[in-house]
Design an enzyme around this catalytic site. Sequence first.
Site, mmCIF file in Angstrom:
data_model
loop_
_atom_site.group_PDB
_atom_site.id
_atom_site.type_symbol
_atom_site.label_atom_id
_atom_site.label_comp_id
_atom_site.label_asym_id
_atom_site.label_seq_id
_atom_site.Cartn_x
_atom_site.Cartn_y
_atom_site.Cartn_z
ATOM 1 N N ASP A 57 14.369 3.682 8.834
ATOM 2 C CA ASP A 57 13.463 2.920 9.696
ATOM 3 C C ASP A 57 14.152 2.580 11.015
ATOM 4 O OD1 ASP A 57 11.499 2.882 7.743
ATOM 5 O OD2 ASP A 57 12.177 0.974 6.906
ATOM 6 N N TYR A 87 22.778 0.414 0.060
ATOM 7 C CA TYR A 87 22.408 -0.363 1.242
ATOM 8 C C TYR A 87 22.998 -1.763 1.167
ATOM 9 C CZ TYR A 87 18.639 3.094 1.878
ATOM 10 O OH TYR A 87 17.915 4.251 2.047
ATOM 11 N N ASP A 99 9.307 -6.213 7.010
ATOM 12 C CA ASP A 99 10.580 -6.427 7.696
ATOM 13 C C ASP A 99 10.336 -7.276 8.932
ATOM 14 O OD1 ASP A 99 9.562 -4.720 9.655
ATOM 15 O OD2 ASP A 99 10.908 -3.060 9.184
ATOM 16 N N ARG A 129 12.409 -2.487 1.605
ATOM 17 C CA ARG A 129 11.391 -3.443 2.053
ATOM 18 C C ARG A 129 10.456 -3.827 0.905
ATOM 19 N NH1 ARG A 129 8.124 -0.888 6.362
ATOM 20 N NH2 ARG A 129 9.019 1.108 5.754
#
Length: 309
Positions: A45, A73, A87, A183
């Site tokens: 993203d 992550y 987000d 997300r």
Amino acid sequence: MRRGPSPINALFALDKPTGMTSHDVVSRVRRVLGTSRVGHAGTLDPAASGVLVIGVGQATKLLGLLTLDRKQYRATFSLGVQTTTDDAEGDSIQTAPVSPELLSYPKALEEVKGLIGEQDQVPPAYSAVSVGGKRAYAVARAGQQIELPSRHIQIFDAKLVDIDPEQATWTLDLDVSKGTYIRSIARDLGQKLGCFAHVTNLRRLTSGSISLKDCLTLAELEADGLAAIRAHLLDPVEALELFSYELADNECKPVMHGRPFVPQFQQSYSNNTKIALTYKGGLAGIWRYDGTYVRCDVNFPQAIEGVCV
């Protein structure tokens, strides 16, 4: 843009900065190298940073073959607010108070540990998932309602790194299967906690076996071009997780013409095993062993650089 052979045929990893789409990064690489034959694997993203695998020249043919089955992550979840995009890029649509208990380590550790395991996950409405031939984010931006099917994912590990009581945030390290949306993890966790949540910071630490230590920065690429890439080449055989076979000089001609040949393996392989054919530090092709012969799946007219084995 160059339309002939690319100046390099290689895989490398770039530490994508925030504020750019993965396609923006590809466009910058194209400008630096003067070639249009550039692609990427594993979209990030715009608000996320970290490991983005890039293929140039013949190596673009490898991008769809990379498994990159697991990704790691570091993410920051902001509690108390749900957004349209799940987000910080989206608009706030729901808020709720965050109880002091949720900002204590015992409760946070319990909830983070509970994330581990297999589950079905619905991707965010603002995502690149294709629905009826259109990207979900395009449908959502047009103001249309969209129902995305769930997908089966796995969270292999989840660790609580930090809590910021003042900002009402949790920072987590997550090890997840391919196709998992961080997300969505934040959105679903916030709903479970009854306070809503969204991602405010996301950094990809690894993609398959490729990590941040393997990456070059965009600034290094734009300053040093080909030299920067050659200093950070990914081994294509290792990235593909294939067995390799170093061609003898007399085997190069039949391989170049795609003709099956009997390899001089030093070990046995099962039928239908994919074999990476290498020659003097380059990946010449990906072939398949049938028990006697190896037969061509794909050849690379210009060998892909970076082979270390």
